[in-house]
Each structure stands twice: as C-alpha cells, then as structure tokens.
Design a protein around this motif. Structure first.
Motif, short mmCIF file in Angstrom:
data_model
loop_
_atom_site.label_atom_id
_atom_site.label_comp_id
_atom_site.label_asym_id
_atom_site.label_seq_id
_atom_site.Cartn_x
_atom_site.Cartn_y
_atom_site.Cartn_z
N ALA A 48 73.87 21.94 88.08
CA ALA A 48 75.18 22.24 88.67
C ALA A 48 75.46 23.73 88.61
O ALA A 48 74.78 24.49 87.91
CB ALA A 48 76.29 21.47 87.94
N THR B 176 73.51 20.38 83.82
CA THR B 176 74.92 20.08 83.52
C THR B 176 75.16 19.88 82.03
O THR B 176 76.11 20.45 81.47
CB THR B 176 75.36 18.82 84.29
OG1 THR B 176 75.04 18.99 85.68
CG2 THR B 176 76.85 18.59 84.15
N HIS C 221 82.43 23.07 86.45
CA HIS C 221 81.19 22.98 87.22
C HIS C 221 81.35 22.08 88.44
O HIS C 221 82.24 21.24 88.52
CB HIS C 221 80.02 22.50 86.35
CG HIS C 221 80.16 21.10 85.82
ND1 HIS C 221 79.96 19.97 86.59
CD2 HIS C 221 80.43 20.65 84.57
CE1 HIS C 221 80.11 18.90 85.86
NE2 HIS C 221 80.41 19.27 84.62
N PRO D 7 76.59 17.72 90.95
CA PRO D 7 75.17 18.15 90.91
C PRO D 7 74.71 18.72 92.25
O PRO D 7 74.98 18.16 93.30
CB PRO D 7 74.42 16.86 90.58
CG PRO D 7 75.42 16.01 89.85
CD PRO D 7 76.75 16.33 90.48
N ASP E 159 77.61 22.25 79.72
CA ASP E 159 78.76 21.69 79.00
C ASP E 159 78.69 22.06 77.53
O ASP E 159 79.71 22.42 76.91
CB ASP E 159 78.79 20.16 79.15
CG ASP E 159 79.26 19.71 80.52
OD1 ASP E 159 79.90 20.52 81.23
OD2 ASP E 159 79.00 18.54 80.89
#
Length: 286
Positions: free
Chosen positions: A128, A193, A211, A214, A197
């Motif tokens: 992402a 991703t 974000h 995807p 995070d």
C-alpha cells in the motif's frame, strides 16, 4: 594351460568385484550425497521485514513467525540454522559465494526469478501507499499527482515504482525511511501494509500517516539459488516434518503476543486515549 589361464582371469575378476563392493559399502546410505548439509548447518538470509512473519529487532536480529518455524525445522532435522539479515543488494553475491544457503521472506519479481528458485508461497502480502494526512487523499498509484514516493532500496516497492515510471527515492534501511517520514520529506511511502502499520505506530506517527487500499498483492516464499536442486530438496524434506498444527500454534503465539493496537494506534496512544476518556467520564460525573 588355456583352462588354467581362464580360471585365473575369473578369480581376478571376482576379487575386483569384491573390493569394489567393500568400497561401496563404506559410502553413506543416501543416494544423493550432494543433498547432505554442511557440518556447520545452514544460513538463512532475510532481506526485508514482513511482520509478523519476519521482524528485525534493534540489533538487526531476526524474530517473528519464520524464526520460530526455522527453529522447529532445525529441531526436527538436527541441522543447525543461523538467521541473518542480508539486504537485497548483498543477497546475490552472498549466495554465489556460499555465505548464505537460502533466502526467506522473499517476494517474486521478474528480476528475482532470474536467479532464485522459489518454494510454494506461505503468506499473502499486500502493498500500500502510506501518506501524510496533510496530503490530499490517495486511492492508488494513479492519484499520486506527481508526489515523490519513498521506498526501501531493492525491495518490491522499488520494482513497482520503476515499472510504473513513478518518481521515487529509496532508503537503504528502514530507520532511514522513518527519519524521512518524521521530517516530512517525502510525504508518501510504499511498503507492505502490515510493516507500515507496525513501524508508523512504533514511531508514534500512526495519527499522521494513513494508507491506501492495496496497490499490489504478492506472496512470501523461501528460495534457493537458481539450479540448486539438492538444497531445495533438503529444505523441503525438513518442512515435510512440520505439521499444520505446528504452524497454527506458532501463528497463534504471534497473534497473541503482538503488541496491542487499535485502529493502527500504538499501545501508548491507546492508553492515552483511554485516560482522556476516563477523565471526560469523571468530569461529567462531577
């Protein structure tokens, strides 16, 4: 005279075959001698972090699900394993020199397919764009509007950005990337991703970066140098001793031990939010 010569020749041949049989009996029972591991064990290279599968600690040691799985592989096979962080740029020469045996936590690209043989995937990985909340909302690569994108050097994101012709800047290490994020230059980053995070929350930037959905889906694998069939077979045979129940137990361990998070906030931020809510409740009761 002729019969005596034939008998001597026959006895000579019998003796030769007996010696050959004794010699062959001293060889290892395995037919594939090249598949035997080195006496010192094997070295597994991890080029990039992929939480919760691959996590680098502050000393660049390797932890996470894959570290636990390799420890179990070693226990079941009796072959020692060493886990090592090896950046993508250093991986091809390290394999060629025999300094590492294989790579893990790797995602396929057309370039990597030219020098690695990949095992079946063990995880799905989403990629992402993480962007500063001061930037107009992004949806995908086409909505960047000329923004320069930061990415890890030699990682999958760099391959994506190059293929799409998107202006970008690369960072050799994740701490360098996070330092750039704190400084606000650039405003957009590309990464897996789950990794994004984790590191933005750990850096206290979870409130400042969000974000996109995807932009790519890929998979994680272990892989050996192209053409190294003996090592591939040896590693695969070791994994055959690990059951689905074993893998589930390791996955559950990392699910439960993972640092608590709420909406991508770090644990400290969650505690701050709860304290503020408690004060608000108390104020309302007074």
């Amino acid at each position: 005279m002729y019969m005596l010569a034939r008998r001597r020749a026959h006895l000579c041949l019998v003796w030769i075959f007996q010696v050959a049989a004794l010699f062959l009996a001293t060889l290892p029972a395995s037919a594939d001698i090249t598949a035997l591991p080195p006496a010192t064990g094997i070295v597994i290279a991890f080029p990039e972090a992929l939480p919760p599968y691959v996590i680098f600690d502050k000393d660049r040691g390797v932890t996470g699900q894959r570290a636990d799985i390799w420890a179990l592989w070693s226990e079941r096979t009796g072959i020692p394993v060493t886990l090592r962080h090896v950046p993508w740029a250093d991986l091809p020469p390290a394999l060629a020199r025999g300094e590492v045996t294989l790579a893990d936590g790797v995602t396929p690209t057309s370039f990597r397919d030219s020098w690695l043989d990949f095992a079946p995937s063990y995880a799905a990985i989403s990629i992402a764009l993480f962007y500063d909340t001061h930037v107009p909302p992004l949806a995908d690569l086409s909505s960047l509007g000329g923004e320069i994108v930061g990415a890890a050097k030699n990682g999958l994101c760099e391959s994506i950005l190059v293929a799409e012709g998107i202006p970008h800047i690369t960072f050799p290490l994740l701490p360098d990337l996070m330092a750039a994020a704190r400084n606000g230059d650039p405003h957009v980053f590309c990464m897996p991703t789950a990794l994004g995070d984790d590191i933005f929350a750990e850096a206290g930037l979870a409130l400042h970066f969000v974000h996109t959905p995807p932009i790519r889906q890929t998979t994680a694998h272990w892989a050996v140098g192209q053409g190294d069939a003996a090592t591939f077979q040896m590693i695969a045979a070791g994994f055959d001793t690990i059951t689905h129940e074993d893998l589930t137990a390791i996955s559950d361990k990392w699910t439960y031990e993972k640092t608590p998070a709420l909406l991508s906030y770090s644990t400290a931020q969650v505690l701050q939010i709860l304290q503020i809510l408690a004060l608000m409740v108390l104020a309302g009761l007074v």
